[in-house]
Motif scaffolding. Sequence first.
Motif, PDB file in Angstrom:
ATOM      1  N   VAL A 178       0.872  -1.179   0.000  1.00  0.00           N
ATOM      2  CA  VAL A 178       0.000   0.000   0.000  1.00  0.00           C
ATOM      3  C   VAL A 178       0.901   1.219   0.000  1.00  0.00           C
ATOM      4  CG1 VAL A 178      -1.893   1.192   1.141  1.00  0.00           C
ATOM      5  CG2 VAL A 178      -1.739  -1.297   1.285  1.00  0.00           C
ATOM      6  N   ASP A 179       1.087   1.823  -1.154  1.00  0.00           N
ATOM      7  CA  ASP A 179       2.005   2.942  -1.315  1.00  0.00           C
ATOM      8  C   ASP A 179       1.335   3.994  -2.189  1.00  0.00           C
ATOM      9  OD1 ASP A 179       4.045   4.713  -1.683  1.00  0.00           O
ATOM     10  OD2 ASP A 179       5.390   3.334  -2.722  1.00  0.00           O
ATOM     11  N   ALA A 180       0.998   5.127  -1.593  1.00  0.00           N
ATOM     12  CA  ALA A 180       0.315   6.198  -2.323  1.00  0.00           C
ATOM     13  C   ALA A 180       1.264   7.292  -2.784  1.00  0.00           C
ATOM     14  CB  ALA A 180      -0.776   6.805  -1.444  1.00  0.00           C
ATOM     15  N   TYR A 199       0.049   5.101 -15.482  1.00  0.00           N
ATOM     16  CA  TYR A 199      -0.433   5.940 -14.387  1.00  0.00           C
ATOM     17  C   TYR A 199      -0.111   5.311 -13.027  1.00  0.00           C
ATOM     18  CZ  TYR A 199      -4.102   7.769 -11.271  1.00  0.00           C
ATOM     19  OH  TYR A 199      -4.811   8.289 -10.215  1.00  0.00           O
ATOM     20  N   PRO A 200       0.638   5.976 -12.138  1.00  0.00           N
ATOM     21  CA  PRO A 200       1.002   5.376 -10.854  1.00  0.00           C
ATOM     22  C   PRO A 200      -0.195   5.041  -9.969  1.00  0.00           C
ATOM     23  CG  PRO A 200       2.378   7.290 -11.303  1.00  0.00           C
ATOM     24  CD  PRO A 200       1.292   7.269 -12.330  1.00  0.00           C
ATOM     25  N   GLY A 201      -1.284   5.810 -10.083  1.00  0.00           N
ATOM     26  CA  GLY A 201      -2.461   5.524  -9.271  1.00  0.00           C
ATOM     27  C   GLY A 201      -3.063   4.174  -9.576  1.00  0.00           C
ATOM     28  N   MET A 202      -2.951   3.730 -10.820  1.00  0.00           N
ATOM     29  CA  MET A 202      -3.459   2.407 -11.170  1.00  0.00           C
ATOM     30  C   MET A 202      -2.553   1.313 -10.595  1.00  0.00           C
ATOM     31  SD  MET A 202      -3.044  -0.344 -13.346  1.00  0.00           S
ATOM     32  CE  MET A 202      -2.007   0.327 -14.628  1.00  0.00           C
ATOM     33  N   LEU A 203      -1.235   1.528 -10.666  1.00  0.00           N
ATOM     34  CA  LEU A 203      -0.309   0.562 -10.068  1.00  0.00           C
ATOM     35  C   LEU A 203      -0.547   0.451  -8.559  1.00  0.00           C
ATOM     36  CD1 LEU A 203       3.013   1.524 -11.916  1.00  0.00           C
ATOM     37  CD2 LEU A 203       1.455  -0.359 -12.434  1.00  0.00           C
ATOM     38  N   ALA A 204      -0.823   1.582  -7.917  1.00  0.00           N
ATOM     39  CA  ALA A 204      -1.076   1.568  -6.477  1.00  0.00           C
ATOM     40  C   ALA A 204      -2.342   0.787  -6.152  1.00  0.00           C
ATOM     41  CB  ALA A 204      -1.182   3.005  -5.952  1.00  0.00           C
ATOM     42  N   VAL A 205      -3.392   0.950  -6.956  1.00  0.00           N
ATOM     43  CA  VAL A 205      -4.640   0.216  -6.745  1.00  0.00           C
ATOM     44  C   VAL A 205      -4.393  -1.284  -6.855  1.00  0.00           C
ATOM     45  CG1 VAL A 205      -6.889  -0.300  -7.762  1.00  0.00           C
ATOM     46  CG2 VAL A 205      -6.177   2.076  -7.457  1.00  0.00           C
ATOM     47  N   ARG A 213      -1.571  -3.031  -6.569  1.00  0.00           N
ATOM     48  CA  ARG A 213      -0.717  -3.563  -5.501  1.00  0.00           C
ATOM     49  C   ARG A 213      -1.437  -3.590  -4.166  1.00  0.00           C
ATOM     50  NH1 ARG A 213       4.205  -0.122  -8.053  1.00  0.00           N
ATOM     51  NH2 ARG A 213       5.129  -1.786  -9.332  1.00  0.00           N
ATOM     52  N   ALA A 214      -2.264  -2.585  -3.906  1.00  0.00           N
ATOM     53  CA  ALA A 214      -3.017  -2.579  -2.653  1.00  0.00           C
ATOM     54  C   ALA A 214      -4.005  -3.740  -2.598  1.00  0.00           C
ATOM     55  CB  ALA A 214      -3.754  -1.251  -2.492  1.00  0.00           C
ATOM     56  N   ALA A 215      -4.464  -4.207  -3.767  1.00  0.00           N
ATOM     57  CA  ALA A 215      -5.372  -5.353  -3.828  1.00  0.00           C
ATOM     58  C   ALA A 215      -4.626  -6.683  -3.862  1.00  0.00           C
ATOM     59  CB  ALA A 215      -6.272  -5.231  -5.062  1.00  0.00           C
ATOM     60  N   GLY A 216      -3.301  -6.646  -3.762  1.00  0.00           N
ATOM     61  CA  GLY A 216      -2.515  -7.877  -3.792  1.00  0.00           C
ATOM     62  C   GLY A 216      -2.333  -8.441  -5.182  1.00  0.00           C
ATOM     63  N   PRO A 257       8.710  12.906 -10.786  1.00  0.00           N
ATOM     64  CA  PRO A 257       9.715  11.930 -11.221  1.00  0.00           C
ATOM     65  C   PRO A 257       9.081  10.814 -12.026  1.00  0.00           C
ATOM     66  CG  PRO A 257       9.188  11.612  -8.907  1.00  0.00           C
ATOM     67  CD  PRO A 257       8.475  12.865  -9.336  1.00  0.00           C
ATOM     68  N   GLY A 258       9.855  10.226 -12.928  1.00  0.00           N
ATOM     69  CA  GLY A 258       9.316   9.196 -13.803  1.00  0.00           C
ATOM     70  C   GLY A 258       9.277   7.810 -13.213  1.00  0.00           C
ATOM     71  N   ARG A 259      10.085   7.540 -12.169  1.00  0.00           N
ATOM     72  CA  ARG A 259      10.193   6.179 -11.647  1.00  0.00           C
ATOM     73  C   ARG A 259       8.858   5.558 -11.253  1.00  0.00           C
ATOM     74  NH1 ARG A 259      10.018   1.865 -11.063  1.00  0.00           N
ATOM     75  NH2 ARG A 259      11.351   0.318 -10.064  1.00  0.00           N
ATOM     76  N   PRO A 260       7.939   6.279 -10.579  1.00  0.00           N
ATOM     77  CA  PRO A 260       6.676   5.652 -10.176  1.00  0.00           C
ATOM     78  C   PRO A 260       5.787   5.213 -11.338  1.00  0.00           C
ATOM     79  CG  PRO A 260       7.097   7.618  -8.863  1.00  0.00           C
ATOM     80  CD  PRO A 260       8.085   7.621  -9.978  1.00  0.00           C
ATOM     81  N   TYR A 261       6.096   5.620 -12.564  1.00  0.00           N
ATOM     82  CA  TYR A 261       5.266   5.247 -13.713  1.00  0.00           C
ATOM     83  C   TYR A 261       5.637   3.877 -14.288  1.00  0.00           C
ATOM     84  CZ  TYR A 261       3.493   9.995 -13.676  1.00  0.00           C
ATOM     85  OH  TYR A 261       2.883  11.165 -13.290  1.00  0.00           O
ATOM     86  N   PHE A 262       6.671   3.257 -13.741  1.00  0.00           N
ATOM     87  CA  PHE A 262       7.113   1.950 -14.214  1.00  0.00           C
ATOM     88  C   PHE A 262       6.904   0.913 -13.128  1.00  0.00           C
ATOM     89  CE2 PHE A 262       9.480   5.056 -16.644  1.00  0.00           C
ATOM     90  CZ  PHE A 262       9.464   4.546 -17.934  1.00  0.00           C
TER      91      PHE A 262
END
Length: 495
Positions: free
Chosen positions: A101-103, A213-219, A221-224, A441-446
């Motif tokens: 869970v990382d926002a 989009y980092p928000g989609m990656l966060a969703v 990962r938060a769902a496992g 920064p670009g890193r969270p988009y990968f």
Amino acid sequence: MTERSSVAELAGVLRKEVDRYSPGERLPSSRALVERFRVSPVTVSRALAQLAAEGVVVTRPGAGAYRAEPGGPATPAPGDTSWQEVALSAQAAAGPVPRSVDASGVLVTLAEPPPGVIEFNGGYLHPSLQPERALAAALARAGRRPGAWNRPPTDGLPELRTWFARQIAGPGGEGGPSGADVLITAGGQSALTTALRALAPPGAPVLVESPTYPGMLAVARAAGQRPVPVPVDADGLRPELLAAALRATGARVLVCQPLFQNPTGAVLARERRREVLRIAREAGAFVVEDDFARSLAHEDAGALPPPLAADDPDGVVVHLRSLTKITSPSLRVGALAARGPVLERLRAIHVVDQFFVPRPLQEAALELVGSPAWPRHLRAVAAALRPRRDHLAAELRRQVPALAQAAAPRGGFHLWVRAPEGTDEAALTGAALRAGVAVTPGRPYFCAEPPAVHLRLGFAATAGTAEITEGVRRLRTACAEVLPHGAGGGEPAPA
């Protein structure tokens, strides 16, 4: 000076002056404070509210503000919460894929920068581009509608569902969804969360564009779930790599942004659109189409390709979109559209998570999109974004040529630029902030190792071209400090 900094400064002054008054004594009136400090009544009201929340003053409606009585409740001693580290770590490791869970990737675009910092990391329109008057009028009209504060249908107001269905189907409308296929959600992020929870269990692979989009990656990962990258190029998602990823992982969900992809700005090429749907259909996989940028086309965008969902009789596509980006961060009204049995699962997840979207917001959205102000607003934003985009691109070429740009997109809010090899991304973003400009920064988009260092530079949250010029000047200062071998060179900004 921004409204936020004015509130903080006024609250600081009043906090010191309160000691001059006896407990229970009345402070000067709001009108007197407005005249003395030459600020707006809203600033005074917010500063007093901040002091009231701190327990420094007590406000009495219609009577004014008074110094608080001493002897309020004592601050309790902090407890020992160290046990939570063990509990949360055990939960994270319990599933087949460690839950994360990382926002942080989302907060970059949500956090308001410090006063005086130019916002190249913003994810919303500048207040001058938001339809504030039209929104206020729509909200006022909505409040007068009969039953405006009653409980709405859980799927959303039928008229609003029908409106979204027409937007998705496009001018012809024959192959698109109907209002019965649409659920009203609390914005695009909520729709994305509902879709991923409904379509993929914990531990499942989910195919995503890379970068994305980092928000989609966060969703996910938060769902496992386990995001698996599928690279994009100038023409969008690469079908041959999509097919290979589906074979290798057995994934049953792909999330993509075919129009003005975030962050690259790519538009899925015409010849790839049918290929992506064909590959997904043959693999028995859903395509979650995040159509976030359709209303953000620039003045020179030309005719836009229809959504993938506009011609999808087999229900491969789960489509989502929102009114938030084109209006205001606080108009959190969006839509999910799907066909077949999956709609019932989406509906169930949606109800469990939200019950429903507040009816006044739905009524206000209906009033807004049905008003003459709506098409005028769309045209105004399209006309305003193009010169901001072109000016940012030109200033980067002139002042910081080391930041390589792809072709400027004809929609969306930002440019995606690549830094020279050997650049320290964290050092560059930190130096930029010290210089007075916030960049993303670009890193969270990968979701895997990035092939290079990138920055996402936004232009929609800026006040205009003059602020963009100054922002690039500050970025040039940061690049001169950080980029390898003095690679940040370029012409200085005019004085």
